[in-house]
Enzyme design. Structure first.
Site, PDB file in Angstrom:
ATOM      1  CB  ALA A  66     -42.707 -20.239  -7.616  1.00  0.00           C
ATOM      2  N   GLY A 109     -47.852 -19.815  -7.633  1.00  0.00           N
ATOM      3  CA  GLY A 109     -47.571 -20.151  -6.243  1.00  0.00           C
ATOM      4  C   GLY A 109     -48.250 -19.212  -5.258  1.00  0.00           C
ATOM      5  CD  GLU A 112     -49.585 -23.854  -6.902  1.00  0.00           C
ATOM      6  OE1 GLU A 112     -48.537 -23.183  -7.079  1.00  0.00           O
ATOM      7  OE2 GLU A 112     -49.721 -25.019  -7.312  1.00  0.00           O
ATOM      8  CD  GLU A 132     -48.718 -22.262 -11.744  1.00  0.00           C
ATOM      9  OE1 GLU A 132     -49.816 -21.976 -12.256  1.00  0.00           O
ATOM     10  OE2 GLU A 132     -48.525 -22.245 -10.516  1.00  0.00           O
TER      11      GLU A 132
HETATM   12  C1  HXC Z   1     -39.868 -13.518 -10.339  1.00  0.00           C
HETATM   13  C2  HXC Z   1     -41.246 -11.715 -10.695  1.00  0.00           C
HETATM   14  C3  HXC Z   1     -42.380 -12.550 -10.654  1.00  0.00           C
HETATM   15  C4  HXC Z   1     -42.171 -13.955 -10.434  1.00  0.00           C
HETATM   16  C5  HXC Z   1     -43.034 -10.529 -10.999  1.00  0.00           C
HETATM   17  N1  HXC Z   1     -41.701 -10.482 -10.908  1.00  0.00           N
HETATM   18  N2  HXC Z   1     -43.464 -11.789 -10.850  1.00  0.00           N
HETATM   19  N3  HXC Z   1     -40.001 -12.212 -10.533  1.00  0.00           N
HETATM   20  N4  HXC Z   1     -40.893 -14.374 -10.281  1.00  0.00           N
HETATM   21  N5  HXC Z   1     -43.182 -14.823 -10.349  1.00  0.00           N
HETATM   22  C6  HXC Z   1     -40.861  -9.292 -11.028  1.00  0.00           C
HETATM   23  C7  HXC Z   1     -40.744  -8.825 -12.452  1.00  0.00           C
HETATM   24  O1  HXC Z   1     -39.772  -9.591 -13.130  1.00  0.00           O
HETATM   25  C8  HXC Z   1     -40.328  -7.408 -12.253  1.00  0.00           C
HETATM   26  O2  HXC Z   1     -38.956  -7.374 -11.930  1.00  0.00           O
HETATM   27  C9  HXC Z   1     -41.106  -6.996 -11.001  1.00  0.00           C
HETATM   28  O3  HXC Z   1     -41.451  -8.207 -10.325  1.00  0.00           O
HETATM   29  C10 HXC Z   1     -42.390  -6.255 -11.318  1.00  0.00           C
HETATM   30  O4  HXC Z   1     -43.145  -7.023 -12.225  1.00  0.00           O
HETATM   31  P1  HXC Z   1     -43.686  -6.467 -13.625  1.00  0.00           P
HETATM   32  O5  HXC Z   1     -43.893  -7.628 -14.503  1.00  0.00           O
HETATM   33  O6  HXC Z   1     -42.801  -5.386 -14.116  1.00  0.00           O
HETATM   34  O7  HXC Z   1     -45.077  -5.832 -13.165  1.00  0.00           O
HETATM   35  P2  HXC Z   1     -46.409  -5.677 -14.030  1.00  0.00           P
HETATM   36  O8  HXC Z   1     -46.093  -5.245 -15.418  1.00  0.00           O
HETATM   37  O9  HXC Z   1     -47.325  -4.848 -13.194  1.00  0.00           O
HETATM   38  O10 HXC Z   1     -46.998  -7.169 -14.132  1.00  0.00           O
HETATM   39  C11 HXC Z   1     -47.419  -7.863 -13.000  1.00  0.00           C
HETATM   40  C12 HXC Z   1     -47.622  -9.385 -13.316  1.00  0.00           C
HETATM   41  C13 HXC Z   1     -46.349  -9.925 -13.954  1.00  0.00           C
HETATM   42  C14 HXC Z   1     -48.806  -9.526 -14.280  1.00  0.00           C
HETATM   43  C15 HXC Z   1     -47.968 -10.067 -12.006  1.00  0.00           C
HETATM   44  O11 HXC Z   1     -45.237  -9.577 -13.110  1.00  0.00           O
HETATM   45  C16 HXC Z   1     -46.351 -11.392 -14.108  1.00  0.00           C
HETATM   46  O12 HXC Z   1     -46.971 -11.916 -15.028  1.00  0.00           O
HETATM   47  N6  HXC Z   1     -45.621 -12.111 -13.247  1.00  0.00           N
HETATM   48  C17 HXC Z   1     -45.470 -13.530 -13.353  1.00  0.00           C
HETATM   49  C18 HXC Z   1     -46.726 -14.229 -12.924  1.00  0.00           C
HETATM   50  C19 HXC Z   1     -46.548 -15.738 -13.023  1.00  0.00           C
HETATM   51  O13 HXC Z   1     -46.358 -16.290 -14.108  1.00  0.00           O
HETATM   52  N7  HXC Z   1     -46.622 -16.432 -11.883  1.00  0.00           N
HETATM   53  C20 HXC Z   1     -46.471 -17.841 -11.835  1.00  0.00           C
HETATM   54  C21 HXC Z   1     -45.041 -18.155 -11.582  1.00  0.00           C
HETATM   55  S1  HXC Z   1     -44.739 -19.886 -11.733  1.00  0.00           S
HETATM   56  P3  HXC Z   1     -37.953  -6.345 -12.641  1.00  0.00           P
HETATM   57  O14 HXC Z   1     -36.617  -6.760 -12.105  1.00  0.00           O
HETATM   58  O15 HXC Z   1     -38.131  -6.523 -14.098  1.00  0.00           O
HETATM   59  O16 HXC Z   1     -38.429  -4.996 -12.137  1.00  0.00           O
HETATM   60  C22 HXC Z   1     -45.220 -20.530 -10.281  1.00  0.00           C
HETATM   61  C23 HXC Z   1     -44.945 -21.966 -10.195  1.00  0.00           C
HETATM   62  C24 HXC Z   1     -45.617 -22.522  -9.027  1.00  0.00           C
HETATM   63  O17 HXC Z   1     -45.694 -19.890  -9.392  1.00  0.00           O
HETATM   64  C25 HXC Z   1     -44.938 -23.760  -8.625  1.00  0.00           C
HETATM   65  C26 HXC Z   1     -45.210 -24.053  -7.229  1.00  0.00           C
HETATM   66  C27 HXC Z   1     -44.832 -23.003  -6.268  1.00  0.00           C
END
Ligand code: HXC
Length: 260
Positions: A66, A109, A112, A132
């Protein structure tokens, strides 16, 4: 329709392909993106020519979760009163089969969303996880439930409580995905489209009944599930597709289903 965050196409005559297309954010599933997915699902569901749907992302990311930036400043009253994440229910109500073709990150997400589909095919590059817990929240779109059903309590607890990612190989060994496809760009989508085509060549009524029956295994106690199965089985004898399917077998020819 034109979309901002997804692409839609019909690469096979009876298959709809929905491609998440927000590459700069690794397909982070913002509300506008989810609304577009729902609209595309509605279109596929209402199109009589479509028999199956494939949902995919990019080579790098199916979806990294998400949209954290969208959620970051939300308050309890807002998420509660607006029933935040209600947009995630639509996909679970689609009656046509949906295959998730997963390459790269399927986190939070993203994992999911894949699990809300009926079948998951994974590229060897696929990385799954429910991170999460690292954000001070828990999975909110089915992760604690569907992952536990799919891989069992101990593994689901490990994944959800530690927030560690898991590989395509682990996902396959644990039964989360039906298969890891060969290497090569686009391979997982190619395989998913092939599978979707096969499904779309069957009778729509029996496919829909089969999906409903299998899904009920997650919802109902065994006795009730078996009862529902029988109730879905009997009326298929009122369809032309049953006459065609069994007739074709007896005549040693290929069945030509007409979806009625
Ligand atoms: C918003 C995101 C994002 C996310 C990545 N980006 N994931 N933006 N929400 N979930 C953005 C980054 O901020 C970045 O933007 C760009 O995408 C590229 O990501 P990087 O981090 O620079 O890439 P990398 O170093 O290759 O790392 C990849 C990654 C990392 C390991 C996937 O991006 C990451 O950990 N993302 C979050 C994963 C996460 O925690 N997901 C769960 C979310 S909570 P900029 O602008 O900086 O270039 C969730 C709740 C569910 O899903 C609830 C129900 C739906």
């Amino acid at each position: 329709s034109t979309y901002n965050f997804i692409l839609t196409s019909r690469p096979e005559p009876n298959v709809s392909l929905i491609t998440l297309n927000r590459p700069k954010a690794l397909n982070a599933l913002s509300t506008p993106l989810m609304l577009e997915i729902n609209k595309a699902l509605d279109e596929a569901e209402n199109d009589a020519d479509i028999g199956a749907i494939v949902l995919t992302g990019s080579e790098r990311a199916f979806a990294a979760g998400a949209d954290i930036k969208e959620m970051k400043d939300k308050q309890f009253a807002e998420v509660y009163t607006s029933d935040f994440l209600q947009n995630w229910t639509r996909i679970t109500q689609v009656r046509k089969p949906i295959i998730a073709a997963v390459s790269g990150y399927a986190l939070g997400g993203g994992c999911e969303l894949a699990m809300a589909c009926d079948i998951i095919l994974a590229s060897p590059t696929a990385v799954f996880g429910q991170p999460e817990i690292n954000l001070g929240i828990i999975p909110g779109a089915g992760g604690t439930q569907r992952l536990t059903h799919a891989i069992g309590k101990s593994r689901a607890m490990e994944i959800v409580l530690t927030g560690r990612n898991f590989s395509a190989k682990e996902a396959e060994a644990w039964g989360l995905v039906s298969r890891v496809v060969g290497e090569g760009e686009g391979e997982v989508v190619k395989e998913a489209l092939k599978m979707a085509s096969t499904i779309a060549s069957k009778g729509r009524i029996s496919v829909q009944a089969a999906k409903e029956a299998v899904n009920s295994a997650y919802e109902l106690p065994l006795g009730e599930g078996l009862r529902l199965e029988r109730r879905l089985f009997h009326p298929l004898f009122a369809t032309n597709d049953q006459k065609e399917g069994m007739g074709a077998f007896a005549e040693k020819r290929k069945a030509n289903f007409t979806n009625n």
